[in-house]
Design an enzyme around this catalytic site. Structure first.
Site, PDB file in Angstrom:
ATOM      1  N   SER A  19       9.178  -6.624  -0.681  1.00 55.51           N
ATOM      2  CA  SER A  19       9.104  -5.815   0.552  1.00 55.51           C
ATOM      3  C   SER A  19      10.445  -5.681   1.283  1.00 55.51           C
ATOM      4  O   SER A  19      11.247  -6.614   1.343  1.00 55.51           O
ATOM      5  CB  SER A  19       8.087  -6.457   1.497  1.00 55.51           C
ATOM      6  N   LEU A  20      10.655  -4.500   1.870  1.00 54.04           N
ATOM      7  CA  LEU A  20      11.860  -4.253   2.686  1.00 54.04           C
ATOM      8  C   LEU A  20      11.588  -4.552   4.161  1.00 54.04           C
ATOM      9  O   LEU A  20      12.494  -4.485   4.987  1.00 54.04           O
ATOM     10  CB  LEU A  20      12.302  -2.787   2.539  1.00 54.04           C
ATOM     11  N   LYS A  69      -5.632  -4.675   4.034  1.00 53.37           N
ATOM     12  CA  LYS A  69      -5.678  -3.633   5.068  1.00 53.37           C
ATOM     13  C   LYS A  69      -7.097  -3.343   5.565  1.00 53.37           C
ATOM     14  O   LYS A  69      -7.283  -2.997   6.725  1.00 53.37           O
ATOM     15  CB  LYS A  69      -5.041  -2.344   4.546  1.00 53.37           C
ATOM     16  N   ASP A 105       0.694   3.635   9.840  1.00 53.78           N
ATOM     17  CA  ASP A 105       1.111   4.394   8.646  1.00 53.78           C
ATOM     18  C   ASP A 105       1.128   5.906   8.883  1.00 53.78           C
ATOM     19  O   ASP A 105       2.071   6.596   8.496  1.00 53.78           O
ATOM     20  CB  ASP A 105       0.158   4.101   7.472  1.00 53.78           C
ATOM     21  N   ALA A 130      -6.672   9.866  -1.514  1.00 48.04           N
ATOM     22  CA  ALA A 130      -7.125   9.574  -0.143  1.00 48.04           C
ATOM     23  C   ALA A 130      -7.467   8.100  -0.040  1.00 48.04           C
ATOM     24  O   ALA A 130      -8.574   7.717   0.296  1.00 48.04           O
ATOM     25  CB  ALA A 130      -8.328  10.448   0.206  1.00 48.04           C
ATOM     26  N   GLY A 131      -6.479   7.260  -0.339  1.00 49.89           N
ATOM     27  CA  GLY A 131      -6.642   5.815  -0.164  1.00 49.89           C
ATOM     28  C   GLY A 131      -6.285   5.450   1.268  1.00 49.89           C
ATOM     29  O   GLY A 131      -6.303   6.296   2.170  1.00 49.89           O
ATOM     30  N   GLY A 132      -5.928   4.180   1.480  1.00 44.49           N
ATOM     31  CA  GLY A 132      -5.628   3.710   2.833  1.00 44.49           C
ATOM     32  C   GLY A 132      -4.534   4.512   3.521  1.00 44.49           C
ATOM     33  O   GLY A 132      -4.708   4.956   4.660  1.00 44.49           O
TER      34      GLY A 132
HETATM   35  P1  NAP Z   1      -4.756   2.976  -2.253  1.00 42.91           P
HETATM   36  O1  NAP Z   1      -5.537   2.709  -1.037  1.00 42.91           O
HETATM   37  O2  NAP Z   1      -4.971   2.139  -3.464  1.00 42.91           O
HETATM   38  O3  NAP Z   1      -5.017   4.525  -2.641  1.00 42.91           O
HETATM   39  C1  NAP Z   1      -4.487   5.070  -3.811  1.00 42.91           C
HETATM   40  C2  NAP Z   1      -4.983   6.487  -3.986  1.00 42.91           C
HETATM   41  O4  NAP Z   1      -4.426   6.966  -5.219  1.00 42.91           O
HETATM   42  C3  NAP Z   1      -6.498   6.589  -4.113  1.00 42.91           C
HETATM   43  O5  NAP Z   1      -6.957   7.743  -3.467  1.00 42.91           O
HETATM   44  C4  NAP Z   1      -6.702   6.691  -5.621  1.00 42.91           C
HETATM   45  O6  NAP Z   1      -7.792   7.462  -5.999  1.00 42.91           O
HETATM   46  C5  NAP Z   1      -5.470   7.485  -6.018  1.00 42.91           C
HETATM   47  N1  NAP Z   1      -5.171   7.291  -7.446  1.00 42.91           N
HETATM   48  C6  NAP Z   1      -4.769   6.152  -8.044  1.00 42.91           C
HETATM   49  N2  NAP Z   1      -4.614   6.377  -9.366  1.00 42.91           N
HETATM   50  C7  NAP Z   1      -4.938   7.669  -9.584  1.00 42.91           C
HETATM   51  C8  NAP Z   1      -5.006   8.500 -10.734  1.00 42.91           C
HETATM   52  N3  NAP Z   1      -4.687   8.037 -11.961  1.00 42.91           N
HETATM   53  N4  NAP Z   1      -5.394   9.788 -10.589  1.00 42.91           N
HETATM   54  C9  NAP Z   1      -5.720  10.268  -9.363  1.00 42.91           C
HETATM   55  N5  NAP Z   1      -5.704   9.530  -8.229  1.00 42.91           N
HETATM   56  C10 NAP Z   1      -5.309   8.252  -8.351  1.00 42.91           C
HETATM   57  O7  NAP Z   1      -3.199   2.909  -1.960  1.00 42.91           O
HETATM   58  P2  NAP Z   1      -2.426   3.304  -0.594  1.00 42.91           P
HETATM   59  O8  NAP Z   1      -2.178   2.094   0.190  1.00 42.91           O
HETATM   60  O9  NAP Z   1      -3.103   4.474   0.026  1.00 42.91           O
HETATM   61  O10 NAP Z   1      -1.010   3.738  -1.197  1.00 42.91           O
HETATM   62  C11 NAP Z   1      -0.853   4.971  -1.886  1.00 42.91           C
HETATM   63  C12 NAP Z   1       0.625   5.189  -2.178  1.00 42.91           C
HETATM   64  O11 NAP Z   1       1.353   5.236  -0.955  1.00 42.91           O
HETATM   65  C13 NAP Z   1       1.258   4.048  -2.990  1.00 42.91           C
HETATM   66  O12 NAP Z   1       2.172   4.604  -3.883  1.00 42.91           O
HETATM   67  C14 NAP Z   1       1.948   3.214  -1.937  1.00 42.91           C
HETATM   68  O13 NAP Z   1       3.049   2.513  -2.449  1.00 42.91           O
HETATM   69  C15 NAP Z   1       2.410   4.294  -0.974  1.00 42.91           C
HETATM   70  N6  NAP Z   1       2.604   3.819   0.419  1.00 42.91           N
HETATM   71  C16 NAP Z   1       3.807   4.051   0.993  1.00 42.91           C
HETATM   72  C17 NAP Z   1       4.034   3.659   2.289  1.00 42.91           C
HETATM   73  C18 NAP Z   1       5.373   3.933   2.925  1.00 42.91           C
HETATM   74  O14 NAP Z   1       5.647   3.374   3.996  1.00 42.91           O
HETATM   75  N7  NAP Z   1       6.190   4.769   2.345  1.00 42.91           N
HETATM   76  C19 NAP Z   1       3.015   3.026   3.026  1.00 42.91           C
HETATM   77  C20 NAP Z   1       1.780   2.813   2.404  1.00 42.91           C
HETATM   78  C21 NAP Z   1       1.589   3.220   1.088  1.00 42.91           C
HETATM   79  P3  NAP Z   1      -9.319   7.018  -5.790  1.00 42.91           P
HETATM   80  O15 NAP Z   1      -9.541   7.123  -4.305  1.00 42.91           O
HETATM   81  O16 NAP Z   1     -10.082   8.000  -6.541  1.00 42.91           O
HETATM   82  O17 NAP Z   1      -9.427   5.619  -6.301  1.00 42.91           O
END
Ligand code: NAP
Length: 287
Positions: A19-20, A69, A105, A130-132
């Site tokens: 983590s950063l 989360k 976020d 549409a994850g977290g």
């Molecule tokens: P999460 O809750 O696990 O959600 C992931 C989403 O990606 C879900 O909607 C999942 O689909 C979808 N997904 C995963 N594999 C897939 C595939 N093969 N095909 C289609 N959809 C797929 O994760 P999150 O916390 O929302 O994070 C999502 C991304 O944002 C990650 O890359 C994370 O590193 C990044 N992020 C960045 C920041 C930042 O500050 N820049 C902050 C938070 C997160 P389903 O719903 O169908 O399972």
């Protein structure tokens, strides 16, 4: 100098050591001469034990990431309204013995976007996944002038629950949110023609999850003026952003969101405004 009065903040997650956040927050404490330190707690403990540890040890505040989360939400004494709508928290403050949860976020994403593209028309949004993080961005969207969001998510056991949450958010903010099956390429193709901004909120493109969130030919069909964004910041330019840039689109990765969501957590804990430009330059230097 660390003393008996130094306040403790940290990130609780697994994995967490990459983590950063420690760098961002410790620079912030230095910026404001606050007697505090931010550490990483790479933990797989039960959510109840995490909540108890924060409370009993008097940890001033924590950020949460995977897998906490959502699981810490029911353990909060108080939830900020946005966190309630999203059903997830990324920030906890210990205030007079009470655990208060919020989610920075979504606002972090939009603030980063507006900072770099202040004149962006962000009326029509296409979101992949549409994850977290995606849900937090959708919840915050109305505060940044978004009118319509077309969300593409896989048809799996979480589809109905996400659909219900989107209905609640849409009703609360009086906006239009349409959920599509991720496999519906025709609907995606149609949505891309009028989109002002496309957001990859899936994990696809991360170092350990390579791939594209949409078929390469579809990327070329994104409206020419549309901004293409990715929440991922490692790698700095995902294959998706690379292809979008090659077809002439402006792009943005997730680094700005990371810094802005941290700045909002910092403000929630300390009441102080984090100057994000020096943080951004320090991170760029470190990278
Ligand atoms: P999460 O809750 O696990 O959600 C992931 C989403 O990606 C879900 O909607 C999942 O689909 C979808 N997904 C995963 N594999 C897939 C595939 N093969 N095909 C289609 N959809 C797929 O994760 P999150 O916390 O929302 O994070 C999502 C991304 O944002 C990650 O890359 C994370 O590193 C990044 N992020 C960045 C920041 C930042 O500050 N820049 C902050 C938070 C997160 P389903 O719903 O169908 O399972």
């Amino acid at each position: 100098m660390i003393s008996g009065y130094t306040a403790l903040y940290g990130l609780v997650a697994h994995p967490a050591h990459h983590s950063l956040s420690p760098m961002i927050h410790n620079l912030g404490f230095k910026q404001h001469q606050i007697d505090a330190r931010y550490l990483v707690f790479d933990s797989q403990a039960q959510p109840q034990n995490i909540a108890t540890a924060i409370r009993t040890l008097g940890v001033a505040g924590v950020n949460l990431s995977m897998p906490y989360k959502q699981s810490l939400v029911p353990l909060m004494d108080e939830l900020m309204p946005a966190a309630q709508l999203v059903g997830a928290i990324n920030t906890v403050a210990l205030q007079s013995g009470k655990l208060v949860g919020t989610n920075t976020d979504g606002d972090g994403f939009w603030r980063a976007l507006q900072k770099r593209y202040p004149n962006l028309a962000s009326q029509q949004i296409v979101m992949l996944g549409a994850g977290g993080a995606g849900l937090a961005i959708i919840e915050a969207a109305a505060r940044y002038g978004v009118a319509t969001i077309q969300v593409f998510k896989r048809q799996n056991p979480t589809y109905v629950a996400v659909e219900q949450r989107l209905v609640t958010i849409a009703n609360h903010h009086s906006m239009s949110i349409v959920l599509h099956d991720y496999a519906d390429e025709q609907a995606l193709q149609h949505a891309l023609i009028t989109a002002d901004c496309v957001i990859n909120a899936t994990n696809l493109g991360m170092v350990n999850t390579p791939g594209l969130p949409m078929a390469a030919p579809l990327i070329r069909q994104i409206a020419p003026t549309c901004l293409v964004t990715d929440l991922i910041y490692a790698p700095r330019q995902t294959a998706f952003l690379q292809l979008a840039a090659q077809s002439g689109h402006s792009t943005q990765n997730g680094l700005g969101m990371l810094i802005e969501q941290a700045a909002l957590s910092f403000q929630f804990w300390t009441g102080r405004v984090l100057q994000t430009d020096p943080i951004y330059h320090a991170l760029m230097k470190e990278f």
